[in-house]
Scaffold this active site. Structure first.
Site, short mmCIF file in Angstrom:
data_model
loop_
_atom_site.label_atom_id
_atom_site.label_comp_id
_atom_site.label_asym_id
_atom_site.label_seq_id
_atom_site.Cartn_x
_atom_site.Cartn_y
_atom_site.Cartn_z
N TYR A 57 1.26 5.30 6.78
CA TYR A 57 2.17 6.12 6.19
C TYR A 57 1.36 7.37 5.50
O TYR A 57 1.54 8.61 5.85
CB TYR A 57 2.98 5.61 5.14
CG TYR A 57 3.76 6.15 4.02
CD1 TYR A 57 4.77 7.24 4.51
CD2 TYR A 57 3.99 6.17 2.93
CE1 TYR A 57 5.65 8.07 4.05
CE2 TYR A 57 4.92 7.10 1.91
CZ TYR A 57 5.58 7.68 2.48
OH TYR A 57 6.62 8.65 2.04
N ILE A 58 0.64 7.16 4.54
CA ILE A 58 -0.04 8.12 3.76
C ILE A 58 -1.03 8.48 4.75
O ILE A 58 -1.40 9.88 4.67
CB ILE A 58 -0.70 7.89 2.43
CG1 ILE A 58 0.38 6.99 1.41
CG2 ILE A 58 -1.20 8.66 1.70
CD1 ILE A 58 0.05 6.54 0.44
N SER A 108 -2.03 -3.10 12.46
CA SER A 108 -1.24 -4.31 11.70
C SER A 108 -0.21 -3.80 11.03
O SER A 108 0.91 -4.65 10.87
CB SER A 108 -2.42 -4.99 10.87
OG SER A 108 -2.63 -4.17 9.73
N SER A 115 -4.92 3.34 -6.73
CA SER A 115 -3.56 3.29 -7.04
C SER A 115 -3.11 3.15 -8.60
O SER A 115 -4.09 2.64 -9.53
CB SER A 115 -2.69 1.83 -6.49
OG SER A 115 -1.44 1.44 -7.13
N TYR A 154 -3.60 -7.66 -5.26
CA TYR A 154 -3.45 -6.35 -4.62
C TYR A 154 -3.85 -5.26 -5.49
O TYR A 154 -4.96 -4.61 -5.19
CB TYR A 154 -2.01 -5.75 -4.26
CG TYR A 154 -1.95 -4.36 -3.91
CD1 TYR A 154 -2.34 -3.94 -2.96
CD2 TYR A 154 -1.44 -3.55 -5.13
CE1 TYR A 154 -2.28 -2.23 -2.84
CE2 TYR A 154 -1.38 -2.34 -4.91
CZ TYR A 154 -1.77 -1.66 -3.74
OH TYR A 154 -1.50 -0.35 -3.75
N LYS A 203 -8.00 -3.10 -5.66
CA LYS A 203 -7.89 -1.57 -5.78
C LYS A 203 -9.02 -1.66 -6.97
O LYS A 203 -9.94 -0.68 -6.88
CB LYS A 203 -6.79 -1.07 -6.35
CG LYS A 203 -5.71 -0.89 -5.26
CD LYS A 203 -5.97 -0.11 -4.01
CE LYS A 203 -5.14 -0.28 -2.79
NZ LYS A 203 -5.67 0.56 -1.69
N1 UFG Z 1 13.28 -1.39 -7.56
C1 UFG Z 1 14.75 -1.83 -7.44
N2 UFG Z 1 15.06 -2.34 -6.35
C2 UFG Z 1 14.39 -2.43 -5.03
C3 UFG Z 1 12.90 -1.89 -5.33
C4 UFG Z 1 12.40 -1.48 -6.25
O1 UFG Z 1 15.52 -1.57 -8.44
O2 UFG Z 1 14.91 -2.84 -4.08
C5 UFG Z 1 12.84 -0.65 -8.71
C6 UFG Z 1 11.66 -1.19 -9.30
O3 UFG Z 1 12.03 -2.32 -10.03
C7 UFG Z 1 10.82 0.00 -9.92
C8 UFG Z 1 10.92 1.04 -9.12
O4 UFG Z 1 12.27 0.67 -8.26
O5 UFG Z 1 11.52 0.22 -11.11
C9 UFG Z 1 10.06 1.33 -8.12
O6 UFG Z 1 9.66 0.19 -7.40
P1 UFG Z 1 8.70 0.38 -6.02
O7 UFG Z 1 8.69 -1.39 -5.32
O8 UFG Z 1 9.23 1.50 -5.10
O9 UFG Z 1 7.30 0.63 -6.54
P2 UFG Z 1 6.56 0.20 -7.77
O10 UFG Z 1 6.26 1.15 -8.71
O11 UFG Z 1 6.86 -1.41 -8.19
O12 UFG Z 1 5.08 -0.10 -7.00
C10 UFG Z 1 4.31 0.81 -6.33
C11 UFG Z 1 3.72 0.53 -5.28
C12 UFG Z 1 2.39 -0.48 -5.68
C13 UFG Z 1 1.61 -0.18 -6.51
C14 UFG Z 1 2.71 0.28 -7.94
C15 UFG Z 1 1.75 0.97 -8.99
O13 UFG Z 1 4.48 -0.14 -4.05
O14 UFG Z 1 1.70 -0.69 -4.41
O15 UFG Z 1 3.46 1.19 -7.31
O16 UFG Z 1 1.20 1.78 -8.62
F1 UFG Z 1 0.88 -0.91 -6.87
#
Ligand code: UFG
Length: 339
Positions: free
Chosen positions: A11-12, A34, A124, A148, A152
């Site tokens: 993606y990135i 992968s 990250s 994970y 990092k």
């Molecule tokens: N969320 C929902 N429903 C979903 C998915 C996410 O409510 O189905 C919420 C999460 O609780 C969070 C926000 O949406 O509040 C963002 O969630 P993401 O999973 O999109 O992203 P995160 O911030 O949890 O994680 C991302 C990356 C990780 C990284 C992290 C911190 O996916 O790889 O940011 O940098 F580690």
């Protein structure tokens, strides 16, 4: 200048390859497919009108890397190739440590042999753990809550030590906040296998009715509307940050750390509302319990990247919403026409 991009069909990575080619860099991609598709290789060529070599190899295999370096003689490496699912990393820690650490170490070893001294690393915001102060500066306390994230942080340490041992080595540690959006052509974007873990791909799949309903993980956080707040950044802005980091790395040796975020946080509910408005589509949702390991809020202070790299995010939330949706609509059209 020739840049070897690991994970360059991801993606990135794919968006960064496009920006590199547009800026006139020569590019070599190594990707084991992968979590990416060979179609992306053709799409990048369509977008840029440029050709470049691609090796379907695993970056952990030193002998293969050595062969590629002997043939291609890159001046720099941008290392994206890694496993990235937080939940999976808790289930399979050794798989994460092995893949995400060995790849970096093998690259550093082979780079030393071939006298290649510029490394740009995909880190990250996860290295900030549950931040004590917002917005987050690069100097904030570091901690991790899952394997994970630990990979990092450990990779950051490895690269710092390489810089100490080799005064000519330059390591740019880029700490990404939450990348979303897609290239404006709609040809490349985020296309996770299976059910998405992340918010944006999930919202898009609910909008296209491939998934029924979005679960919002908690509405009782200490945030304005109770849902989680994140710093969402357009993937093309993020890709451009790599070009700026690369320019700097060619000028100065040593390890440097930069937040790549917009500086603005949006809640999950704001994201849903914005997506619905921009794309004129409904995204049904329900509030469920918190997801284990989630934090309330996380957004960057991106000042350092602006002051030292001359980089800042240009795209706004509406662009991100439109481009994320456009990519998946186009992908689904393509799938249907191939059936
Ligand atoms: N969320 C929902 N429903 C979903 C998915 C996410 O409510 O189905 C919420 C999460 O609780 C969070 C926000 O949406 O509040 C963002 O969630 P993401 O999973 O999109 O992203 P995160 O911030 O949890 O994680 C991302 C990356 C990780 C990284 C992290 C911190 O996916 O790889 O940011 O940098 F580690």
């Amino acid at each position: 200048m020739k840049v070897l991009v690991t994970g360059g069909l991801g993606y990135i990575g794919s968006h960064t390859v496009v920006e590199l080619l547009n800026e006139g860099y020569e590019v070599v991609v190594v990707d084991n497919l992968s979590n990416s598709s060979i179609d992306v290789y053709d799409k990048i060529k369509i977008i840029t009108g440029k050709d470049f070599p691609f090796y379907e190899e695993d970056v952990c295999i030193e002998k293969k890397l050595d062969e590629i370096f002997s043939k291609e003689k890159p001046d720099a490496v941008i290392h994206f190739a890694a496993y990235k699912a937080v939940g999976e990393s808790v289930e399979k820690p050794i798989m994460y440590y092995e893949n995400n650490l060995v790849s970096t170490m093998k690259l550093c070893k082979v780079m030393k042999k071939h006298n290649c001294n510029v490394f740009v690393f995909s880190s990250s915001a996860t290295v900030y753990g549950d931040p004590e102060v917002l917005p987050i500066k690069e100097s904030a306390r570091l901690s991790t809550t899952n394997p994970y994230g630990s990979t990092k942080l450990m990779n950051e340490q490895i690269l710092k030590d390489v810089c100490i041992s080799n005064k000519d080595f330059s390591a740019m540690i880029l700490r990404y906040f939450n990348p979303i959006g897609a290239h404006k052509s709609g040809l490349i974007g985020e296309n996770p296998n299976g059910i998405p873990n992340n918010l944006m791909p999930y919202i898009v799949r609910v909008a296209t009715r491939e998934l029924e309903i979005l679960s919002i993980f908690g509405d009782d956080y200490d945030t304005p509307d109770g849902t989680g707040v994140r710093d969402y950044i357009h993937v093309v802005d993020l890709a451009k940050g790599h070009i700026k980091a690369l320019e700097k790395a060619f000028q100065e040796a040593g390890v440097k750390y930069y937040n790549l975020g917009t500086g603005t946080g949006y809640s999950v509910l704001e994201m849903v509302k914005s997506f619905e408005k921009v794309n004129n589509v409904k995204v049904p949702y329900k509030i469920v319990g918190r997801r284990a390991g989630d934090i309330a809020a996380c957004y960057a202070d991106p000042t350092k990247a602006y002051n030292e790299l001359g980089w800042k995010a240009e795209f706004g939330l509406e662009d991100m919403m439109r481009d994320s949706y456009n990519f998946v609509l186009k992908l689904n059209d393509e799938k249907r026409s191939n059936e």
